[in-house]
Write a protein that holds these residues in place. Structure first.
Motif, mmCIF file in Angstrom:
data_model
loop_
_atom_site.group_PDB
_atom_site.id
_atom_site.type_symbol
_atom_site.label_atom_id
_atom_site.label_comp_id
_atom_site.label_asym_id
_atom_site.label_seq_id
_atom_site.Cartn_x
_atom_site.Cartn_y
_atom_site.Cartn_z
ATOM 1 N N ILE A 17 0.835 -1.202 0.000
ATOM 2 C CA ILE A 17 0.000 0.000 0.000
ATOM 3 C C ILE A 17 0.874 1.258 0.000
ATOM 4 C CG2 ILE A 17 -1.683 1.336 1.320
ATOM 5 C CD1 ILE A 17 -2.940 -1.244 2.214
ATOM 6 N N LEU A 18 1.947 1.243 0.795
ATOM 7 C CA LEU A 18 2.854 2.392 0.823
ATOM 8 C C LEU A 18 3.508 2.616 -0.537
ATOM 9 C CD1 LEU A 18 4.568 1.936 4.306
ATOM 10 C CD2 LEU A 18 2.737 3.522 3.675
ATOM 11 N N LEU A 19 3.875 1.527 -1.212
ATOM 12 C CA LEU A 19 4.454 1.656 -2.549
ATOM 13 C C LEU A 19 3.446 2.243 -3.529
ATOM 14 C CD1 LEU A 19 6.601 -1.581 -3.034
ATOM 15 C CD2 LEU A 19 7.394 0.784 -3.147
ATOM 16 N N ASN A 20 2.184 1.857 -3.375
ATOM 17 C CA ASN A 20 1.138 2.404 -4.233
ATOM 18 C C ASN A 20 0.991 3.908 -4.014
ATOM 19 O OD1 ASN A 20 -1.905 3.111 -4.800
ATOM 20 N ND2 ASN A 20 -1.490 1.220 -5.925
ATOM 21 N N ILE A 21 1.130 4.343 -2.761
ATOM 22 C CA ILE A 21 1.071 5.776 -2.453
ATOM 23 C C ILE A 21 2.269 6.504 -3.056
ATOM 24 C CG2 ILE A 21 1.154 7.478 -0.592
ATOM 25 C CD1 ILE A 21 -0.350 5.443 1.151
ATOM 26 N N LEU A 22 3.459 5.971 -2.843
ATOM 27 C CA LEU A 22 4.667 6.599 -3.376
ATOM 28 C C LEU A 22 4.639 6.668 -4.899
ATOM 29 C CD1 LEU A 22 7.492 5.051 -1.146
ATOM 30 C CD2 LEU A 22 6.562 7.368 -1.050
ATOM 31 N N ASP A 23 4.042 5.662 -5.510
ATOM 32 C CA ASP A 23 3.984 5.605 -6.971
ATOM 33 C C ASP A 23 3.154 6.744 -7.551
ATOM 34 O OD1 ASP A 23 4.700 4.352 -9.395
ATOM 35 O OD2 ASP A 23 2.720 3.418 -9.514
ATOM 36 N N ARG A 24 2.307 7.358 -6.741
ATOM 37 C CA ARG A 24 1.444 8.438 -7.196
ATOM 38 C C ARG A 24 2.085 9.817 -7.000
ATOM 39 N NH1 ARG A 24 -3.933 6.285 -7.509
ATOM 40 N NH2 ARG A 24 -3.947 4.125 -6.762
ATOM 41 N N LEU A 25 3.229 9.845 -6.345
ATOM 42 C CA LEU A 25 3.928 11.114 -6.115
ATOM 43 C C LEU A 25 4.895 11.419 -7.248
ATOM 44 C CD1 LEU A 25 4.891 10.729 -2.332
ATOM 45 C CD2 LEU A 25 2.902 11.927 -3.282
ATOM 46 N N HIS A 26 5.241 12.702 -7.384
ATOM 47 C CA HIS A 26 6.347 13.059 -8.270
ATOM 48 C C HIS A 26 7.598 12.380 -7.730
ATOM 49 C CE1 HIS A 26 9.447 15.508 -10.269
ATOM 50 N NE2 HIS A 26 8.502 15.809 -11.150
ATOM 51 N N VAL A 27 8.460 11.892 -8.623
ATOM 52 C CA VAL A 27 9.594 11.074 -8.193
ATOM 53 C C VAL A 27 10.499 11.817 -7.217
ATOM 54 C CG1 VAL A 27 11.091 11.726 -10.122
ATOM 55 C CG2 VAL A 27 11.392 9.497 -9.011
ATOM 56 N N SER A 28 10.636 13.128 -7.365
ATOM 57 C CA SER A 28 11.485 13.879 -6.433
ATOM 58 C C SER A 28 10.888 13.883 -5.032
ATOM 59 C CB SER A 28 11.675 15.320 -6.937
ATOM 60 O OG SER A 28 10.432 15.991 -7.009
ATOM 61 N N TRP A 40 11.497 3.466 4.972
ATOM 62 C CA TRP A 40 11.096 4.346 3.886
ATOM 63 C C TRP A 40 12.189 4.420 2.826
ATOM 64 C CZ3 TRP A 40 6.445 6.223 2.766
ATOM 65 C CH2 TRP A 40 5.474 6.235 3.775
ATOM 66 N N SER A 41 13.430 4.367 3.243
ATOM 67 C CA SER A 41 14.536 4.369 2.281
ATOM 68 C C SER A 41 14.471 3.143 1.382
ATOM 69 C CB SER A 41 15.870 4.404 3.033
ATOM 70 O OG SER A 41 16.948 4.325 2.125
ATOM 71 N N GLN A 42 14.144 1.990 1.961
ATOM 72 C CA GLN A 42 14.035 0.768 1.171
ATOM 73 C C GLN A 42 12.821 0.810 0.248
ATOM 74 O OE1 GLN A 42 13.919 -2.098 4.340
ATOM 75 N NE2 GLN A 42 16.161 -2.242 4.495
ATOM 76 N N LEU A 43 11.740 1.440 0.698
ATOM 77 C CA LEU A 43 10.534 1.525 -0.119
ATOM 78 C C LEU A 43 10.754 2.392 -1.353
ATOM 79 C CD1 LEU A 43 7.746 1.904 2.603
ATOM 80 C CD2 LEU A 43 8.028 0.004 1.002
ATOM 81 N N SER A 44 11.387 3.553 -1.164
ATOM 82 C CA SER A 44 11.599 4.447 -2.301
ATOM 83 C C SER A 44 12.501 3.822 -3.353
ATOM 84 C CB SER A 44 12.201 5.779 -1.821
ATOM 85 O OG SER A 44 13.481 5.579 -1.241
ATOM 86 N N ALA A 45 13.303 2.838 -2.945
ATOM 87 C CA ALA A 45 14.181 2.142 -3.893
ATOM 88 C C ALA A 45 13.475 0.997 -4.613
ATOM 89 C CB ALA A 45 15.408 1.602 -3.161
ATOM 90 N N LYS A 46 12.209 0.760 -4.282
ATOM 91 C CA LYS A 46 11.464 -0.336 -4.894
ATOM 92 C C LYS A 46 10.331 0.149 -5.802
ATOM 93 C CE LYS A 46 12.245 -3.586 -1.059
ATOM 94 N NZ LYS A 46 12.863 -4.662 -1.830
ATOM 95 N N LEU A 47 10.285 1.445 -6.079
ATOM 96 C CA LEU A 47 9.202 1.982 -6.899
ATOM 97 C C LEU A 47 9.153 1.289 -8.259
ATOM 98 C CD1 LEU A 47 9.523 5.796 -6.145
ATOM 99 C CD2 LEU A 47 7.555 4.347 -5.638
ATOM 100 N N PRO A 48 7.979 0.820 -8.688
ATOM 101 C CA PRO A 48 7.889 0.117 -9.969
ATOM 102 C C PRO A 48 7.928 1.047 -11.169
ATOM 103 C CG PRO A 48 5.731 0.241 -8.957
ATOM 104 C CD PRO A 48 6.698 0.805 -7.954
ATOM 105 N N ARG A 49 7.513 2.307 -10.957
ATOM 106 C CA ARG A 49 7.515 3.279 -12.060
ATOM 107 C C ARG A 49 8.334 4.493 -11.655
ATOM 108 N NH1 ARG A 49 2.522 5.517 -14.084
ATOM 109 N NH2 ARG A 49 2.246 6.128 -11.905
ATOM 110 N N LEU A 50 9.225 4.908 -12.530
ATOM 111 C CA LEU A 50 10.044 6.098 -12.295
ATOM 112 C C LEU A 50 9.783 7.075 -13.424
ATOM 113 C CD1 LEU A 50 13.388 4.327 -11.305
ATOM 114 C CD2 LEU A 50 11.598 5.166 -9.783
ATOM 115 N N ILE A 51 8.894 8.032 -13.180
ATOM 116 C CA ILE A 51 8.541 9.040 -14.182
ATOM 117 C C ILE A 51 9.214 10.335 -13.770
ATOM 118 C CG2 ILE A 51 6.669 10.256 -15.345
ATOM 119 C CD1 ILE A 51 4.878 7.875 -14.699
#
Length: 308
Positions: A17-28, A40-51
């Motif tokens: 769920i946290l990854l789904n939230i992060l995926d909706r944010l601007h990458v910065s 959180w550091s590990q989660l941001s490194a697992k984002l499936p989409r990097l736009i």
């Protein structure tokens, strides 16, 4: 429960769920969450989409998809470009090689300074160690088409050639490429793009041409969509494109019957032809243009009676 564990409510949510939230944010913004904790550091490194786009969403909504240099200074665009490189490098550096496939790596940047080559190298290095399903480059120019003179087009074309030659490893892995406002001194540069970008599924050229009028012959095993808008070409021959499904050709300058021909395009379903034709343009005869294609969606936009 959150009070008992000493955690905030968001941190108690499961990782997916946290990854789904992060995926909706601007990458910065997503990258900034890495300072909150080790988790959180590990989660941001697992984002499936990097736009990764240098222009913030609020600016896009205010100025539109393509931001004119009349509204943003060159210096500010240069800083946005640098921020794009920093974000690209940061999010890729935190990922573990061989883990968590990147479903989409989409990078937008302006042809200004040395940053585009730095971005190209960062993406090329990432492709060598990570599994990336889709990789996209959107290459923009500081000036829009209305502001671009011949000198600007040649200068942007030269900058792109340097990027292309320096960062072949990145272009080899691209699945989508959009270019605008470029004039190439080398007549075979566009053909070289097709040869190098073997995984390319989409190519969009806007206001792009070569120093001399050329016949562009296209053969590509993966390309499924081609968009040519306001491009100065003598003729485009779609010779062998077994996966091509969509073609858009707008505002050509050649005065032939139609500077477009179809060879082996068995899956072509969508075709859009638009032109402000003049009396000197020859008639476009659709029966001879599309004798062996399976076009289901044909869209025509001619400004005078030059099609039958």
């Amino acid at each position: 429960m959150a009070e008992d564990c000493g955690d905030d409510t968001i941190s108690t949510l499961p990782n997916d769920i946290l990854l789904n939230i992060l995926d909706r944010l601007h990458v910065s913004d997503a990258a900034k969450t890495s300072i909150l904790s080790r988790r959180w550091s590990q989660l941001s490194a697992k984002l499936p989409r990097l736009i990764i786009n240098p222009v913030p969403e609020d600016m896009l909504s205010l100025f539109g998809r393509y931001v004119s240099c009349a509204k943003i200074s060159d210096g500010y665009l240069a800083r946005l470009n640098a921020a794009t490189f920093k974000a690209t490098k940061s999010v890729l550096a935190h990922r573990d090689p061989g883990q968590d496939t990147v479903r989409l790596l989409s990078t937008t940047f302006y042809l200004i300074g040395d940053v585009p080559i730095s971005i190209g190298h960062a993406v090329g290095e990432a492709m060598a160690v990570h599994q990336i399903e889709k990789a996209e480059f959107t290459v923009l120019t500081v000036k829009g088409r209305e502001q671009c003179g011949l000198v600007d087009l040649v200068s942007y074309g030269t900058q792109f050639v340097s990027l292309f030659n320096e960062c072949r490893n990145a272009f080899i892995g691209l699945t989508r490429l959009y270019l605008e406002n470029l004039r190439f001194a080398e007549s075979n540069l566009v053909s070289n793009i097709f040869v190098t970008c073997k995984l390319l599924k989409y190519l969009g050229l806007f206001n792009c041409d070569t120093h001399k009028w050329i016949t562009l012959q296209i053969e590509h095993a993966q390309l499924s969509e081609l968009s040519l808008v306001n491009c100065r070409l003598d003729k485009v021959e779609l010779k062998w494109l077994p996966k091509l499904t969509r073609t858009t050709y707008k505002f050509w300058m050649s005065f032939k019957e139609l500077p477009l021909s179809f060879g082996h395009v068995p899956l072509l379903e969508f075709l859009e032809l638009t032109n402000v034709t003049f009396t000197s343009h020859k008639m476009v005869t659709l029966s001879t243009l599309l004798p062996e294609t399976c076009v289901q969606d044909l869209r025509l936009g001619f400004k005078c009676e030059k099609v039958r």
